[in-house]
Write a protein that holds these residues in place. Structure first.
Motif, short mmCIF file in Angstrom:
data_model
loop_
_atom_site.label_atom_id
_atom_site.label_comp_id
_atom_site.label_asym_id
_atom_site.label_seq_id
_atom_site.Cartn_x
_atom_site.Cartn_y
_atom_site.Cartn_z
N ARG A 21 -4.18 16.27 -7.46
CA ARG A 21 -4.13 14.54 -7.98
C ARG A 21 -5.38 14.37 -6.72
NH1 ARG A 21 0.39 11.10 -8.92
NH2 ARG A 21 1.79 13.10 -10.16
N MET A 22 -5.64 14.56 -5.13
CA MET A 22 -6.89 14.81 -4.66
C MET A 22 -7.99 15.26 -4.43
SD MET A 22 -4.75 14.72 -0.73
CE MET A 22 -3.57 16.27 -0.83
N ALA A 23 -8.20 16.23 -5.47
CA ALA A 23 -9.20 16.44 -5.56
C ALA A 23 -9.94 15.65 -6.89
CB ALA A 23 -9.32 18.06 -6.23
N LEU A 24 -9.07 15.52 -8.06
CA LEU A 24 -8.83 14.57 -9.04
C LEU A 24 -9.51 12.83 -8.37
CD1 LEU A 24 -6.99 15.54 -11.86
CD2 LEU A 24 -8.76 16.12 -11.64
N PHE A 25 -8.99 12.94 -7.51
CA PHE A 25 -9.56 11.39 -6.86
C PHE A 25 -10.72 11.01 -6.65
CE2 PHE A 25 -9.45 8.12 -3.00
CZ PHE A 25 -8.72 7.45 -4.04
N GLU A 46 0.73 -1.84 -0.09
CA GLU A 46 0.20 0.09 -0.51
C GLU A 46 0.95 1.21 -0.17
OE1 GLU A 46 -2.86 -0.13 -0.65
OE2 GLU A 46 -3.47 -1.55 -0.12
N VAL A 47 0.33 2.26 -0.74
CA VAL A 47 1.16 3.89 -0.66
C VAL A 47 0.70 4.14 0.16
CG1 VAL A 47 1.93 5.71 -2.26
CG2 VAL A 47 1.08 3.22 -2.97
N ASN A 48 1.63 4.44 1.52
CA ASN A 48 0.69 5.26 2.52
C ASN A 48 2.05 6.54 3.05
OD1 ASN A 48 -0.69 3.00 3.81
ND2 ASN A 48 1.46 2.27 4.08
N GLU A 49 2.30 6.65 2.32
CA GLU A 49 3.70 7.83 1.97
C GLU A 49 3.43 8.47 0.48
OE1 GLU A 49 7.92 6.27 2.94
OE2 GLU A 49 6.89 6.95 4.74
N LYS A 50 4.55 9.78 0.36
CA LYS A 50 4.20 9.93 -0.78
C LYS A 50 5.61 9.48 -1.26
CE LYS A 50 2.76 14.66 0.16
NZ LYS A 50 2.83 16.63 0.29
N ARG A 51 5.46 9.41 -2.69
CA ARG A 51 6.96 8.82 -3.17
C ARG A 51 7.61 10.29 -3.80
NH1 ARG A 51 3.72 4.86 -7.35
NH2 ARG A 51 1.86 6.11 -8.52
N ASN A 99 -7.96 19.90 -17.96
CA ASN A 99 -7.22 19.20 -19.00
C ASN A 99 -6.69 18.28 -17.80
OD1 ASN A 99 -6.89 18.84 -21.66
ND2 ASN A 99 -4.01 19.03 -21.24
N LEU A 100 -6.92 17.30 -17.16
CA LEU A 100 -5.97 16.66 -16.29
C LEU A 100 -7.06 16.00 -15.88
CD1 LEU A 100 -3.56 18.22 -13.68
CD2 LEU A 100 -2.91 17.42 -16.36
N GLN A 101 -6.94 14.03 -15.72
CA GLN A 101 -7.54 13.51 -15.00
C GLN A 101 -6.40 12.57 -14.84
OE1 GLN A 101 -10.15 11.75 -17.95
NE2 GLN A 101 -8.22 11.34 -19.63
N LEU A 102 -6.86 11.20 -13.51
CA LEU A 102 -6.04 10.41 -13.26
C LEU A 102 -6.99 9.12 -13.99
CD1 LEU A 102 -5.86 10.68 -8.98
CD2 LEU A 102 -4.46 11.51 -11.29
N LEU A 103 -5.72 8.24 -14.56
CA LEU A 103 -5.77 6.89 -14.96
C LEU A 103 -4.82 6.35 -14.59
CD1 LEU A 103 -5.47 8.21 -18.66
CD2 LEU A 103 -7.97 7.71 -17.61
N CYS A 104 -5.46 5.24 -14.21
CA CYS A 104 -4.59 3.55 -14.30
C CYS A 104 -3.57 3.50 -15.22
CB CYS A 104 -5.57 2.11 -14.16
SG CYS A 104 -5.94 1.73 -15.85
N GLY A 105 -1.87 2.82 -14.85
CA GLY A 105 -1.42 3.23 -15.39
C GLY A 105 -0.73 2.27 -16.66
N ARG A 159 -1.72 6.33 -6.68
CA ARG A 159 -1.93 5.16 -7.56
C ARG A 159 -2.16 4.34 -8.98
NH1 ARG A 159 -2.81 -0.21 -4.27
NH2 ARG A 159 -1.23 -0.98 -3.14
N PHE A 160 -2.57 6.33 -9.47
CA PHE A 160 -3.09 6.38 -10.65
C PHE A 160 -1.81 7.41 -11.16
CE2 PHE A 160 -6.99 5.63 -8.44
CZ PHE A 160 -7.65 5.58 -9.98
N ASP A 161 -1.78 7.19 -12.46
CA ASP A 161 -1.06 8.25 -13.37
C ASP A 161 -2.01 9.79 -13.73
OD1 ASP A 161 0.95 6.36 -13.57
OD2 ASP A 161 0.89 5.58 -15.54
N VAL A 162 -1.47 10.93 -13.66
CA VAL A 162 -1.86 11.89 -14.06
C VAL A 162 -1.95 11.75 -15.83
CG1 VAL A 162 -1.78 14.89 -14.07
CG2 VAL A 162 -1.28 12.95 -11.81
N ASP A 163 -3.19 12.35 -16.32
CA ASP A 163 -3.49 11.99 -17.73
C ASP A 163 -3.82 13.41 -17.92
OD1 ASP A 163 -2.94 11.22 -19.91
OD2 ASP A 163 -5.23 11.50 -20.41
N HIS A 164 -2.97 14.17 -19.40
CA HIS A 164 -2.89 15.03 -19.95
C HIS A 164 -4.28 14.91 -21.32
CE1 HIS A 164 0.38 16.82 -18.26
NE2 HIS A 164 0.00 18.04 -18.17
N ILE A 165 -5.80 14.82 -20.91
CA ILE A 165 -7.15 14.93 -21.92
C ILE A 165 -6.40 15.52 -23.27
CG2 ILE A 165 -9.13 14.96 -22.13
CD1 ILE A 165 -9.82 16.09 -19.20
N VAL A 166 -5.76 16.31 -22.87
CA VAL A 166 -5.58 16.72 -24.55
C VAL A 166 -3.66 16.97 -24.50
CG1 VAL A 166 -5.43 18.75 -26.05
CG2 VAL A 166 -6.74 18.42 -25.19
#
Length: 229
Positions: free
Chosen positions: A127-131, A103-108, A169-175, A150-157
């Motif tokens: 990131r947390m707002a999008l989550f 589990e991710v418990n701290e910032k990487r 222009n941001l969303q969270l996608l799985c890897g 656990r998500f990647d930040v994706d640029h929609i465009v």
């Protein structure tokens, strides 16, 4: 159900039956008998999760992967896989990550990427707002992940298509979805969300199509300033 725990069970049951190829139905049943919490071998969502992990573990994801897969299984026919002994010292750390997810418990630290226009770092608050808006769900495939890191930040465009690093222009996608969306399709353009979801359905890696579409609609409302919990 956490995908990481499912992945490790898939590898374990494959390793225990390394002498022979297994079809997907056998793998579903063996994973169920291994006692994965919440896993139902008859549920389409859980079967799609297994198919997705098998595809990734067999190295059958797009060529533009941001990192290699350990290729711990090999596809030997339509819906048939066999365990592949890892080369030594083949990606030892990566194999541990696949078999013993933590589990991710701290910032990487953020991954180092090339500089350029619009390549500003995305804040943890964004990131947390999008989550929160996405309820921890990937809008590309509907998989749930329990932590925003656990998500990647994706640029929609995409930045390469003159997109900007701004919240609308941001969303969270799985890897997995982030890698697929960043590739160029057969017509030479980067996949948009509709094409990404269609590709995930066609390749059998879609986890929950309805949930993915609903999450996409929530993001559109959020980006327009219309979103209210």
């Amino acid at each position: 159900m956490v995908a990481g725990s499912l992945r490790s069970q898939i590898v374990r049951v494959m390793a225990e039956n390394r002498e022979r190829p297994l079809n997907t139905q056998e793998i579903y049943d063996l994973v169920a008998s291994a006692g994965v919490p919440g896993f139902d071998p008859r549920a389409k969502r859980d079967r799609n999760l297994v198919n997705r992990e098998l595809s990734d573990l067999a190295g059958m994801s797009p060529n533009s992967h941001s990192k290699a897969t350990p290729e711990l299984v090999r596809r030997v026919g339509r819906g048939r896989y066999i365990y592949r002994e890892p080369d030594l010292p083949m990606d030892a750390a990566l194999v541990r990550e696949y078999l013993e997810p933590t589990e991710v418990n701290e910032k990487r630290p953020p991954r180092r990427r090339g500089s350029g226009p619009g390549r500003e770092r995305v804040s943890d608050a964004t990131r947390m707002a999008l989550f929160a808006v996405q309820h921890g769900v990937c809008p590309g495939c509907g998989i749930y992940l329990p932590h925003y890191l656990r998500f990647d930040v994706d640029h929609i465009v995409a930045l390469a298509d003159d997109g900007r690093t701004e919240e609308r222009n941001l969303q969270l996608l799985c890897g997995y979805c982030n890698r697929v969306k960043g590739t160029k399709g057969k017509d030479g353009y980067r996949l948009k969300m509709a094409e990404l979801r269609a590709d995930n359905v066609a390749t059998g890696v879609m986890v929950d199509e309805g949930l993915a579409a609903l999450t996409g609609k929530r993001l559109v409302r959020y980006h327009r300033g219309e979103f209210h919990e």
